[in-house]
Structure formats: C-alpha cells, structure tokens
Motif scaffolding. Structure first.
Motif, mmCIF file in Angstrom:
data_model
loop_
_atom_site.group_PDB
_atom_site.id
_atom_site.type_symbol
_atom_site.label_atom_id
_atom_site.label_comp_id
_atom_site.label_asym_id
_atom_site.label_seq_id
_atom_site.Cartn_x
_atom_site.Cartn_y
_atom_site.Cartn_z
ATOM 1 N N SER A 154 0.830 -1.118 -0.070
ATOM 2 C CA SER A 154 -0.102 0.081 -0.075
ATOM 3 C C SER A 154 1.006 1.364 -0.240
ATOM 4 N N GLN A 209 0.958 4.287 -3.026
ATOM 5 C CA GLN A 209 -0.143 4.276 -3.952
ATOM 6 C C GLN A 209 -0.420 5.908 -4.579
ATOM 7 N N GLU A 262 -3.793 0.737 -7.402
ATOM 8 C CA GLU A 262 -5.357 0.530 -6.749
ATOM 9 C C GLU A 262 -6.245 0.683 -7.681
#
Length: 225
Positions: free
Chosen positions: A54, A57, A89
């Motif tokens: 993550s 991102q 994402e």
C-alpha cells in the motif's frame, strides 16, 4: 571483476562494500549493481513486497495520470497502457479508464498474467521498479518489445547522482534494491536501443520508441490489447 547484468560487459570493478553486500560499477554503461550472492531469496523478497503493497499508492497514481496526460497530447485515439512491476489500486485504474483508455497491470508476484507480455502498448509505466531488476538487460529488452512504435516508457527510480556519497545514500540500504542507475546509464540504453531519451533527472526518466513508417499510431501489431 563481475559481468555487468545490464550490458554484459566484463569490465566491472569493485565499487562499495559494507557488512551486508558488495556492489560493482560497470565501466561501460555505469550501472552500479550488487553481487548476486547478496540477493534475497524470492520468498523473502515477496514478503517484503507484501508488507509495502500500500506504500506510495498516491505517488503511483499521480505518476500514471501524468503519463496519460502526456500521451494524450500526442494522439486523440484511446490509449492502451501497461503498469509494469507494481499493482495500482482499483480507483487509479478507474480514473484512467474514465478517460476512455485501458490500463493493464503486470507484476511477477501479484499479477503474473504472462499473456500481457505478448502484446504491445502505447505507454508503459515502471514506478519504483527498475531498482529491483536482477537481470536488467532482460527486463529492458522486454519493455522495448512491449512498446508500440512511438510509444512512451516512463520510469521512476532514484538516479545515482553522486558516486562519492553512495556510502550515505539511504536508497541502497533496501536489500531488494539491487540495480542503481546514473543518467549516463539511461543515455547508454537509449542510444543502444535507438530510443529517444526525453528526460532524465531527479526520479523521472522518460524515453520514446521511434515510430515506424509502416505502423500507424494507435494500432497494435497483435490482434487485440
């Protein structure tokens, strides 16, 4: 002496050594690379990538959108792009598709659809990927083949700008980072491939594959992308 993993020249010399690993520098293409014996096992490397999935991102989204906007200035046709080596994402993909473009994603660990490597693309994004390449010649050749004539390759990687400061450079401390590039390295690559190096500064390198006179912009040499 080690063979350079990027240009395969045999004239590489010891560059730096610490408790964790040894790095070499190629006399020809100026790549700085770590000794293969210090590379992390694939399972360990994958776990580290999972822990950082993550991270960055927001920056990846900005990088992709900026690339798409740049490409849009060159053609009114819908674009097909490839995000290579990292998975963005879903919202980022939707944002690009809302502009009537298509974005495919390939990652050797988390999105290993090898059919995507049999097609060609208007643009390819490599965000914080090049430093992980253990066999950068293989990856560079693949990316060149994946680009349509006239296509854009955008690379985000930290350039090595001060050889004397390598010892204090935090970027080298991540053991998944095994290849370190200077501006001159990308100048060498672009010249060897016949690509146009448009920009290489800070963390951004932008190259363009020459257009073929018999291939129309926006068309793939394969049936569908």
């Amino acid at each position: 002496m080690r063979r350079c993993p990027l240009c395969h020249d045999q004239h590489s010399s010891l560059f730096h050594q610490d408790k964790k690993r040894i790095t070499y520098i190629c006399d020809r293409c100026k790549l700085v690379f770590s000794d293969a014996s210090s590379h992390l096992p694939p399972a360990v490397e994958k776990r580290r990538y999972q822990q950082q999935a993550s991270k960055n991102q927001k920056q990846l989204k900005q990088f992709l959108i900026s690339l798409v906007l740049q490409c849009e200035q060159q053609t009114h046709l819908p674009l097909t792009g490839l995000n290579f080596g990292r998975v963005a994402e879903a919202q980022t993909v939707l944002n690009i598709e809302s502009r009537h473009h298509t974005l495919k994603q390939y990652d050797p660990y988390f999105a290993a659809d090898h059919d995507l490597l049999k097609r060609q693309y208007d643009f390819i994004c490599c965000y914080r990927v090049f430093e992980h390449f253990r066999s950068p010649l293989k990856e560079w050749s693949l990316l060149g083949n994946l680009l349509k004539p006239g296509g854009w390759l955008a690379i985000n990687t930290k350039l090595l700008t001060d050889l004397s400061a390598f010892d204090k450079w935090h970027h080298k401390n991540n053991l998944t980072h095994v290849s370190f590039y200077q501006r001159s390295t990308f100048e060498f690559l672009a010249q060897e491939a016949g690509f146009k190096l448009l920009f290489a500064a800070n963390d951004l390198i932008l190259v363009q594959k020459p257009s073929g006179s018999d291939i129309k912009r926006g068309q793939s040499s394969h049936d569908d992308v």
